[in-house]
Design a protein around this motif. Sequence first.
Motif, short mmCIF file in Angstrom:
data_model
loop_
_atom_site.label_atom_id
_atom_site.label_comp_id
_atom_site.label_asym_id
_atom_site.label_seq_id
_atom_site.Cartn_x
_atom_site.Cartn_y
_atom_site.Cartn_z
N TYR A 440 0.84 -1.20 0.00
CA TYR A 440 0.00 0.00 0.00
C TYR A 440 0.88 1.26 0.00
N ASP A 442 1.67 3.63 -2.29
CA ASP A 442 1.14 4.89 -2.81
C ASP A 442 0.14 5.52 -1.86
N LYS A 445 1.99 6.93 1.17
CA LYS A 445 2.67 8.20 0.92
C LYS A 445 1.70 9.38 1.01
N THR A 446 0.55 9.22 0.41
CA THR A 446 -0.45 10.29 0.45
C THR A 446 -0.95 10.52 1.87
#
Length: 490
Positions: A440, A442, A445-446
Amino acid sequence: MTSNAMEGEAVVRDPRRWWVLVVLSLAVLVIGIDSTVLNLAIPSLIRDLHATPADVQWILDAYVLVFAGLLLTAGSLSDRFGRRRALITGLAVFGAASLFAVLATEPWQLIAARAAMGVGGSILMPSTLSIMMTTFAEDERRTAMAAWATTSMVSIVLGPTLGGFLLQHFWWGSVFLINIPVAVLAIGAALVLMRETTGDQRPVDPVGVVLSIVTLTATVYVIIEREWNIGVIALAVAGAVAFTAWEARSAHPMLPLGVFRSRDFTGTCLTLLLMVFGMGAVMLMLTQYLQFVLGFGPMRAGLALLPYAVSSAVCNGLGATLGKKLSNKTLIVTGLVVMAAAFAILAQADGYGWVLAAMLVMGMGGGLAGPAAYAAIMSAIPLEHAGVGSAMNDTLQQVGMAISIAVLGSVLAGVFTDNMPANAPEAARDSIGAAFQLGYADAAKTAFTTAMSHGSWISAGFAFAAACLGLILLRDRKPVAPQPETAPLP
């Protein structure tokens, strides 16, 4: 020469005073590096020592608990028995404990070594500022404190950089091995360069010693464990009440409560506490952002933090220069407003450019506010209690740091979890490291970028609140004019 010397009165300056400052900076350097270098070694400790999560937590916390719990006691004893003696003793204990840590083969041995390092750190740290106060005349103290503050800031940034290099090329014990030669060098230099000074010669206050240790240890334990343990909270509150009552009626108090009647002392203490609260978790946020979100390795992440140290060093010197013309209040309030702006910039972070801008502005604000705050605290307390004053400064920073990491760490974790996909495994929603391992990356990171933005806005709010508090409580006092020099000390 006391801090209330008449303007224009001749002072005796120690010709070795700048070399003494180098020794004090070495002591601060080794403490600062050790406080940050260990975080990078956690994966190695888990792998090589088979440390459990509970073991790792105690390896980190044992040092903080002992260090914070003994600071006031150590500062008081250094005034009584000698500040140089305290510095040398602390360095010796710290160096010996570091050697024990290098030789550890079991988690419990490393925990014991870290606790012993906390003892050494608590003995030597208050002596650094108190020796500085008794070595430098008042018109030079701000410059000396700027150098001391710069070293402290550089050490915090140097820890991850040096730790990343050592762990990349050597085993985990190397992060402790570096303490030993620095401690030996500082001890030798202290014996050659420093003269012994003492302050308050009144009898030791054993009841105050016990109550201060109980109060501070229980307080810091509650903060770093982040648990509402009613028994420990009650112990902390009862200890604080008993300590205050005892010190108020004691004929020979460990902490003279009368110093809190000074607006400069109390106001700066409260302002510094809020300032450290805002600053405390910045490294926690940035090291994770650089490594997880931007994909930097440990060593590159450490190097990416160096602009913060450079900006801090330059602006500490600028702050010392401006301090000869501007009041502590002006510098503290201005610096805190600049720091609030830096956190507002960090809240917008979308790549290293934003982080770099925030660090440069943050170093500027810290350079203006930090030395002025230390000068205000130390100049408001009599020189015979310089060790206690230094310990108060260190205690405020330790407690503020612990509160910052606990509170902002919880905010980071909560916002991160709320912004992860609802269908992600619980482990991935609780930890950015686990989220990467479970695929997970991505989303993590957000989520972490959003969490860091929230944490940065909270830090900005506390920095601005500290500026407002300083504006209200601190007095606009005229800077001390340079004093003529007499023949140097032998």
